[in-house]
Design a protein around this motif. Structure first.
Motif, mmCIF file in Angstrom:
data_model
loop_
_atom_site.group_PDB
_atom_site.id
_atom_site.type_symbol
_atom_site.label_atom_id
_atom_site.label_comp_id
_atom_site.label_asym_id
_atom_site.label_seq_id
_atom_site.Cartn_x
_atom_site.Cartn_y
_atom_site.Cartn_z
ATOM 1 N N THR A 74 0.810 -1.223 0.000
ATOM 2 C CA THR A 74 0.000 0.000 0.000
ATOM 3 C C THR A 74 0.844 1.273 0.000
ATOM 4 O O THR A 74 0.411 2.318 0.469
ATOM 5 N N LYS A 75 2.059 1.193 -0.533
ATOM 6 C CA LYS A 75 2.887 2.390 -0.625
ATOM 7 C C LYS A 75 2.365 3.289 -1.746
ATOM 8 O O LYS A 75 1.449 2.921 -2.478
ATOM 9 N N SER A 76 2.948 4.462 -1.888
ATOM 10 C CA SER A 76 2.378 5.490 -2.773
ATOM 11 C C SER A 76 2.315 5.071 -4.243
ATOM 12 O O SER A 76 1.421 5.467 -4.986
ATOM 13 N N GLN A 77 3.287 4.267 -4.686
ATOM 14 C CA GLN A 77 3.297 3.778 -6.067
ATOM 15 C C GLN A 77 2.933 2.291 -6.047
ATOM 16 O O GLN A 77 3.681 1.479 -5.504
ATOM 17 N N ARG A 78 1.780 1.947 -6.593
ATOM 18 C CA ARG A 78 1.321 0.556 -6.535
ATOM 19 C C ARG A 78 1.354 -0.076 -7.923
ATOM 20 O O ARG A 78 0.983 0.545 -8.919
ATOM 21 N N HIS A 79 1.813 -1.312 -7.990
ATOM 22 C CA HIS A 79 1.838 -2.068 -9.234
ATOM 23 C C HIS A 79 0.395 -2.248 -9.710
ATOM 24 O O HIS A 79 -0.456 -2.718 -8.964
ATOM 25 N N HIS A 141 5.399 -5.121 -5.837
ATOM 26 C CA HIS A 141 4.051 -4.828 -5.336
ATOM 27 C C HIS A 141 3.811 -3.322 -5.191
ATOM 28 O O HIS A 141 2.874 -2.793 -5.786
ATOM 29 N N SER A 142 4.625 -2.653 -4.416
ATOM 30 C CA SER A 142 4.458 -1.206 -4.268
ATOM 31 C C SER A 142 5.765 -0.592 -3.794
ATOM 32 O O SER A 142 6.642 -1.289 -3.268
ATOM 33 N N SER A 143 5.871 0.707 -3.980
ATOM 34 C CA SER A 143 7.099 1.416 -3.625
ATOM 35 C C SER A 143 6.775 2.881 -3.375
ATOM 36 O O SER A 143 5.760 3.390 -3.856
ATOM 37 N N ASP A 144 7.613 3.549 -2.634
ATOM 38 C CA ASP A 144 7.468 4.999 -2.458
ATOM 39 C C ASP A 144 8.352 5.758 -3.437
ATOM 40 O O ASP A 144 8.468 6.982 -3.356
ATOM 41 N N LYS A 145 8.972 5.022 -4.365
ATOM 42 C CA LYS A 145 9.826 5.656 -5.363
ATOM 43 C C LYS A 145 9.185 5.557 -6.742
ATOM 44 O O LYS A 145 8.512 4.565 -7.057
ATOM 45 N N PRO A 146 9.379 6.583 -7.592
ATOM 46 C CA PRO A 146 8.830 6.528 -8.956
ATOM 47 C C PRO A 146 9.334 5.314 -9.708
ATOM 48 O O PRO A 146 10.459 4.849 -9.486
ATOM 49 N N GLY A 147 8.507 4.795 -10.595
ATOM 50 C CA GLY A 147 8.900 3.651 -11.397
ATOM 51 C C GLY A 147 8.985 2.361 -10.605
ATOM 52 O O GLY A 147 9.577 1.388 -11.062
#
Length: 212
Positions: A74-79, A141-147
């Motif tokens: 559930t981080k800001s960038q989600r797959h 799954h998800s990341s707080d980094k772009p891409g």
């Protein structure tokens, strides 16, 4: 009123196997989901009835969080496949692919990503990454980094300076390392050794501890 003692014919998963064959549920594959391997069918399924498909104890978008830390998803960038649920990429019980993937990692990614289009190649520094392992650089799954980049990224990679370590795009053996092991690392990193130097450092075995 109360039902008298109801003795089960078998214990745990052995009772389920009276009707459900391992081969039907992919329990005979190389990688088996831990609850299935441990015979804990009722961790996910209600044995009698349920309002959810497959008699699941919770809806699909919540079931996996019984064991898996929701924060990782559930981080800001989600797959994007997460919008359709875990089983877009994973099988429920068993698979011949690591992490219960439906296909080998590279092929699974290529089912959605067109690796031959210019936009994709440009985003990867001009390199053809068709046969690369995507999860080395991207969080799946998800990341707080772009891409969806991983939380810890090698500085040259994060700065799109791939040629610091790899042959340039368009050259023979592009993506091949310019040198091997510590010889490459020492192009940028200064290592001071003394009598108390960690053994892998003294031996120049940087990759014993680090993932570039």
């Amino acid at each position: 009123g109360l039902v008298g003692m109801l003795r089960l014919k078998e214990v745990g998963a052995e009772l389920c196997r009276e009707c459900h064959a391992d081969s039907t549920l992919n329990l005979d594959r190389s990688f088996v989901h831990a609850p299935s391997k441990q015979g804990k069918c009722t961790s996910c399924h209600n044995p009698h009835a349920g309002a959810k498909p497959g008699m699941l104890v919770k809806s699909l978008d919540q079931l996996c969080y019984n064991c898996h830390d929701q924060a990782e998803f559930t981080k800001s960038q989600r797959h994007k496949p997460l919008e359709d649920g875990c089983f877009t990429c994973h099988t429920a019980h068993g698979s011949d692919n690591q992490f219960l993937l439906k296909e080998a990692e590279g092929q699974l990614c290529r089912d959605c990503h067109n690796v031959t289009e210019d936009k994709f190649t440009s985003a990867h520094g001009g390199y053809d990454v068709t046969n690369s392992q995507c999860s080395l650089c991207h969080a799946v799954h998800s990341s707080d980094k772009p891409g969806l980049l991983t939380a810890s990224a090698h500085a040259p990679m994060a700065a799109s300076e791939c040629e610091s370590c790899h042959n340039a795009p368009g050259t023979p053996n592009a993506l091949q390392l310019q040198a091997e092991g510590s010889e490459l690392c020492l192009n940028c990193h200064d290592i001071t050794q003394d009598d108390d130097t960690h053994a892998p450092v003294a031996a120049g075995e940087c990759l014993s501890c680090h993932d570039p």
